[in-house]
Each structure stands twice: as C-alpha cells, then as structure tokens.
Design an enzyme around this catalytic site. Structure first.
Site, mmCIF file in Angstrom:
data_model
loop_
_atom_site.group_PDB
_atom_site.id
_atom_site.type_symbol
_atom_site.label_atom_id
_atom_site.label_comp_id
_atom_site.label_asym_id
_atom_site.label_seq_id
_atom_site.Cartn_x
_atom_site.Cartn_y
_atom_site.Cartn_z
ATOM 1 N N HIS A 241 0.828 -1.203 0.000
ATOM 2 C CA HIS A 241 0.000 0.000 0.000
ATOM 3 C C HIS A 241 0.864 1.255 0.000
ATOM 4 C CE1 HIS A 241 -0.212 1.494 4.306
ATOM 5 N NE2 HIS A 241 0.101 0.258 4.614
ATOM 6 N N ASP B 195 5.771 2.685 7.516
ATOM 7 C CA ASP B 195 4.465 2.113 7.153
ATOM 8 C C ASP B 195 3.705 3.076 6.268
ATOM 9 O OD1 ASP B 195 2.026 0.874 6.986
ATOM 10 O OD2 ASP B 195 1.527 1.077 9.106
ATOM 11 N N GLU C 169 -5.269 1.494 2.396
ATOM 12 C CA GLU C 169 -5.090 0.296 3.221
ATOM 13 C C GLU C 169 -5.350 0.631 4.666
ATOM 14 O OE1 GLU C 169 -2.757 -2.525 5.821
ATOM 15 O OE2 GLU C 169 -2.723 -0.358 5.704
ATOM 16 N N ASP D 17 4.303 -4.692 3.383
ATOM 17 C CA ASP D 17 3.643 -3.494 3.912
ATOM 18 C C ASP D 17 4.746 -2.679 4.573
ATOM 19 O OD1 ASP D 17 2.242 -1.640 5.449
ATOM 20 O OD2 ASP D 17 0.594 -2.995 5.887
#
Ligand code: ZN
Length: 715
Positions: free
Chosen positions: A356, A366, A403, A431
C-alpha cells in the site's frame, strides 16, 4: 571491499549484467524448475539492479508530504509510482475506486474530577524538539478511521488491552462498562476489536492510548534520541470491524467502482463493518492525568503500565471525560496504481505483488519503506524487460490506496478482478518493508519452503544470505513477528529451519488469501519501531533508526523480486502441500484438545482427521509428480492451483460470510492474529457444539475436495 559496499555501488546500466554474481550461493536446482541454470542467470541480472541509494531517494520523495488516502498528496504519490512503473516498461493504469472515508473535523477531550476541576484538555498536538516534519499544517489530527461522530460525557473505566479476558476481569471485579467511556491501551489485539467488545458490552465510547511500557520510554530511548514513542506521539488507526469484512463499508463482496449506484450499496453508516460507538486515540501525555485520577480497585498486576503512579480501574465517578468527535464522512476517490507485464506462456496465470502507498501521515516505515523497495524491484524487472526477457506468467504490481482505513484499495481491486484471481498463482505482499534489520515472513503453508528458498539466493548486508541472518535473528529471539505467532501451530516446519508465521490480517493479503484463496506471502524486515502511525514515522526517524544507508531496502527489493521472478517462470508450480497437510492435521489435533479441555462435547474430529490424512498422502504423491517435471505441466499446474481454492467454503464463516477460507482467518476477537480452522475454533471458544459440528462438516468437505484434486494430479 566488503560485500555491503560492493552491493550498494553496483551501477545501474545494462552493463551491470556482466558483473559476477554478488549473491552468496546460487542453488543448483530449485523445486519446480526443469533447468534452474537459465533462471539463475536471470536472477543474477535482476539482483544487480535494485539500488540502495535510489531506494532512499524514492523513499524521500514518497514521504515528502503527509499523504492520507484520498488527499491531493496521495494522488501525487500515485502519479509518481505510475511514472516509475511506466519507465520500467509496465503497462500502467491508475484505477479509481470510491471509499466511504472519514477525516476529523473537530476533536475535543476534556477530563474533570468529581469536584469539577479540569484535569486535562486535549488532544495535545504531536511535537518533539528536533523533528523537521511534525509541525506541517497538512498533518491530519490523530483520529480513528471508521469511528462515528459523537458527543459523550461519562465516567471512565480502564480496561488494559481491551481483550476478551480483560473485560472478563472487569466482570470479576464487579465493574461494568455500560454507559461508560472505556480507556484502553494499544497492544494485544487489533484496535477495532477493542471497540467491538466495548460496543457489545454497552460502552458509550472508547479512548485508546499508547502506554510507555508498550512502545515508549520503558522500551528504550524515545524519539528523537531513540526509536521509541515520545510523550505526545499518537497511534492513529482504523477501528473498522475488518474481521467482519474489509474494504469499502457499503460494498461487501462487490467492487466499489465510481459508477456503482447508491441503490446497489449498503447504507454506509450502519454497514456491518462500521462501529456504532465513537472512539479516538490519544498520547500518554494526554492519558496520564485521566489514569492518575481514577480510583476504584487497584488494577491487576499485569495491567500496570509504565506511568509513574499506581493504576486503578475507575468506574466510581472519580473522573468524567467529555469527548466530542465531529467526523467529516464522504465518498472519496482513492487510487490504485496497477502495472502489468503480460506472460508469454500462461498469460492468464497472474503473479500479483503489492504494497500500500497511503499513510496516516508521512509513513516512512508504514508503508513507504515497502513502496520504495517495490519500486526498486520494478526497476530490476524493468532492466530484465529491456534486455529482452519476458515472463512466462503475467506479473501484476499493485500500489494500493486506503489500506490504513481498512484494506480498501486492495479489497476493491481483488473484488473487481475476482474471476481472474480465481486462478492467480500467488499474491506477494509487503507493507512495512523495513523498520530494522530482522527479516521475517508469513505465508500460506504451501509457500513456506518457497520463501525459505528465495531468501537463500539473496545476500544480506551483515554477510551470508538473508536466510542465514533470518535464522540467526530467530534463534536470538529478535524477530517480533515470530514471537507474535509462536503459539499458532507451526509444528510442521523442518527441524532447525526458520519458522514462518500464518497469515492473520492487518494488511493487503487478506482479500487475496482469505476471500479468494490466492496462495499468499507477506515479507518485511523489522527492528525497534515505536512511532507506528504517528507523525514521527517520517524520513528523519527512518534514517536515524531503521536503515540509514538503505541496504535493507535493497535487500527487501531483491527478496520481493526473486519471489516474483520464480513464481512467474517456474515450470511446475512449487507449492508444497505435504507441509500444508501436516499443518492442518496439527490444527485439528490442537482444536480437539481444546474442545476436550474446555468440555465442549459432541464434536467428532475423526472425519476431518481422516480427510487431513488423505490430503497429506495425496500431497506426497503429487509432490513426486511435481518433482518428475512433466514435459507439459499446464494441467498439473491448474490442478495444483485449484487445491487452495478447494479450501474455500462458499458460505464463508458464520456471521462473516466474506471470509471464505476454511483454514485461515483473522480472529473475531484478535483481529491481527490468525485463527486457524476458524469456524471450528471459534465455535469451541463460544462453547457452541452445534455450530462446531456444522463447521467441522464444512471443513471436512473442504479438505476432502482439496485431497480429491491432489489425487487427480497422479491420474
Ligand atoms: Zn501499512
């Protein structure tokens, strides 16, 4: 010159292909290949290309501005990724979906004591001295995705991690959460589960804070001195009930395309994956005055966090909290970037690889450590394309959007392409690509050995190959994902081999494996990371703490790329169903023991165990057939791929029919962690033997279907 220096100084042109192999040992033969030597040359060409410095530049570009899903800055990152895909020669498109998303219009929290004296007002903006990113006006206030608006004033009860056993403990203490605001700390389960249980028990609202014992100063130095969460750092996050179904709230099982009319949508406010009580996240800076003023019983010992006073459970009127949440809900456009490379031999057999792109704020770890690595994977595969190579199977890269709000971009795309994905041969996820040096993976059992093999081909910055370092870090107990998964039945791994976790949820593999039965893996490299979902997960944090020279970015790009290349070009699909059969048998034995221990009677495990035995025997025969490498493997491959699909049940799990896989699902009361043979295990947990029997029948049918397909491979 060290291996590390060599690896990061390799130039990017096609000339690099003539450089000697810089990995640490190419295997002679690999399961599934008739002649691995040709593939080994392609692998070497590929491995020379992903570049550490470029990954660093890409990460810097991707994280230059906050880019929450649906924002202009998010769209800018989509354009950037699309340009990179096109430059590598991928057939590229930006696919738009509509998602019901909230942004925080107004958030206020005030706490007062019994005499009406103000204890705190918040939320306090996230800030530390010395961070160059935290004061940007585009930073979105900390909030919970999928929380409704609300205006609640109530007494407060502290509920530790908000797990079922924590609420049970409150029952034992005689404390009710009905009509109260539940104050709970992050950790132990998915935040949506905390809200789900509080809602089931009649709470009026939920406040979730990060205790310094879990990812703050109790663990180590806080940012900017170290990697851990500073006082004002808040973990944003979705509280969507994604264990019911992920994706856009109004379109379970259906793609939320821009032209899908309202009449074909559920009313999003009351849809099945939307919480009905308000919740919001805060920092421990803001939680401390509330917690300190609570009285009532002293908390059980394990509930005590690292703030410097004794915690009490509250519920006695000592503190009133007033929470005002005004959420700005709307259907907003989100953008998946899709890049395709058509396969020459089996174009309908897709290998899908995704990560994502959207972030709560800057998302250096992240998810954009994964995005930068994926772009270097694409860079390497682009170089192969330019040298004239073409894959046998179609490769598809997906840069998913939204996401963070509930796996929305991946879920909508997977639902949109469900028919084609019914025979996709793999979905590879990343991810959090890199938060530190410890490689780790989760996978469906049939691909566990595949991942191990792939990591043996990629050199590691610390020396040796990724597999060696992975094994070392697991034996030293550094691997966090491993420890999170250690109770989940991995007895089928080979003695002394690295352990690979099971796929639960919390990332984009969920629609692929658990809704559509596409064999999936998830890889990443971790380290001390205390700034998850805060403004401090930014480029400055990353270069100070995670990967200053981007060599783990390069490693991640290489491992991801070899996964893709091997699956795209293998002659016979390298699924290992013998391991799968053994794992299923172990899950059944564990569940049987649990049923016996908890005195849930009337469950007959014998037919399921017989089916699992049949599956394993058939898998052994199929394995020999795979090793025999038939001249035309098309039919065998079709059968092998069908086995995973056979494990789906058309009815899905009780009360959550979107989840179709009979072996793996995110737990209804854990959310992130996998529950194995979920229909059966959750019925035992609920002490419901009627449901348990029905679920055992469904499971037995699925295992027998899969066994029957495995048997056809040798007919
Ligand atoms: Zn993520």
């Amino acid at each position: 010159m060290t291996r590390r220096a060599l690896a990061s100084s390799i130039c990017l042109s096609a000339l690099a292909f003539s450089l000697p192999a810089q990995n640490s040992g190419t295997p002679q033969s690999v399961f599934g290949y008739r002649d691995f030597s040709a593939q080994a040359k392609i692998d070497q060409q590929f491995l020379a290309v992903p570049d550490a410095k470029l990954a660093g530049e890409e990460l810097k570009t991707l994280t230059a501005a906050p880019h929450i899903a649906g924002s202009k800055e998010d769209h800018d990152t989509a354009l950037y990724v699309a340009e990179k895909f096109k430059a590598a020669g991928l057939d590229t498109s930006i696919v738009t979906y509509k998602a019901w998303l909230n942004l925080p219009k107004e958030i206020h929290i005030t706490a007062t004591d019994a005499s009406g004296k103000t204890l705190m007002t918040g939320p306090t903006p996230e800030h530390v001295d010395g961070d160059p990113f935290d004061d940007d006006p585009r930073v979105v206030n900390a909030f919970n995705g999928s929380s409704p608006s609300g205006d609640v004033t109530a007494d407060v009860v502290y509920a530790n991690y908000g797990r079922p056993e924590d609420f049970k403990k409150l029952d034992d203490l005689g404390i009710s959460v009905k009509g109260k605001i539940v104050l709970t700390r992050y950790g132990g389960n998915f935040r949506g589960v905390k809200v789900y249980i509080a809602q089931e028990r009649g709470a009026a609202g939920v406040i979730i804070y990060s205790d310094p014992s879990d990812d703050g100063y109790f663990r180590g130095d806080k940012y900017p001195k170290g990697p851990y969460r500073p006082d004002t750092g808040v973990q944003r996050g979705s509280v969507q009930f994604l264990f019911k179904y992920p994706g856009d709230a109004s379109t379970p099982g259906v793609a939320s395309t821009p032209d899908l009319p309202e009449s074909k949508r559920e009313k999003p406010e009351t849809a099945g994956n939307m919480p009905q009580i308000p919740s919001t996240p805060i920092s421990y800076h803001d939680a401390a005055p509330i917690l300190e003023a609570l009285n009532g019983p002293t908390v059980p010992h394990e509930w005590q966090g690292a703030l410097s006073f004794t915690y009490h459970v509250g519920g006695s009127g000592s503190v009133k909290v007033h929470v005002v949440l005004q959420q700005d809900y709307a259907y907003r456009d989100i953008w998946d970037v899709i890049g395709k490379i058509p396969g020459t031999e089996w174009p309908n057999d897709w290998v899908v690889a995704g990560n994502h792109r959207d972030a709560w704020v800057y998302g250096a770890v992240d998810p954009n450590s994964g995005t930068a690595a994926m772009l270097e994977t694409v860079h390497g595969i682009g170089a192969l394309l330019k040298s004239g190579w073409k894959p046998k199977r179609t490769i598809i890269f997906g840069s998913w959007d939204a996401e963070e709000e509930g796996l929305i971009g991946s879920t909508e795309w997977a639902e949109d392409n469900a028919a084609a994905l019914a025979h996709a041969v793999a979905y590879f996820n990343t991810d959090v690509g890199v938060s530190g040096p410890n490689f780790d993976a989760s996978a469906v059992p049939s691909l566990k050995d595949f991942v191990r093999e792939v990591t043996k081909e990629v050199s590691a910055p610390k020396g040796g190959n990724v597999y060696d370092q992975w094994k070392k870090s697991q034996s030293e107990g550094e691997s966090r994902r491993h420890s999170a998964n250690e109770h989940m039945g991995q007895g089928a791994h080979k003695e002394g081999d690295v352990e690979i976790g099971d796929l639960g949820s919390g990332s984009d593999y969920t629609p692929f494996i658990q809704h559509l039965g596409v064999p999936s893996t998830d890889i990443g490299s971790s380290g001390p990371y205390g700034v998850y979902h805060s403004v401090f997960d930014n480029y400055n944090w990353f270069i100070k703490n995670a990967d200053p020279t981007f060599v783990y970015e390069q490693q991640q790009a290489r491992v991801f790329g070899i996964e893709i290349l091997h699956m795209a070009d293998t002659d016979v699909l390298p699924y290992d169903y013998v391991i799968y059969g053994k794992e299923i048998t172990e899950y059944l034995n564990t569940a049987k023991k649990k049923a016996d221990d908890s005195k849930v009677s009337g469950l007959d495990f014998a037919p399921a165990l017989t089916a699992a035995q049949r599956f394993t025997s058939a898998a052994e025969a199929a394995h020999k057939k795979q090793q025999s490498l038939p001249a035309n493997p098309t039919e065998l491959n079709t059968q092998l791929r069908q086995v995973e699909g056979d494990l789906l049940s058309s009815a899905g799990l009780p009360k959550r029919p979107w989840f179709k896989h009979t072996i793996y699902a995110p737990g209804e009361y854990t959310g992130y962690a996998a529950v194995v043979i979920p229909g059966v295990n959750e019925a035992i947990d609920a002490k419901d033997s009627t449901r348990g029997s029905a679920q055992l029948t469904t499971l037995t049918e699925a295992i027998n279907r899969a066994a029957s397909t495995l048997e056809t491979t040798i007919k």
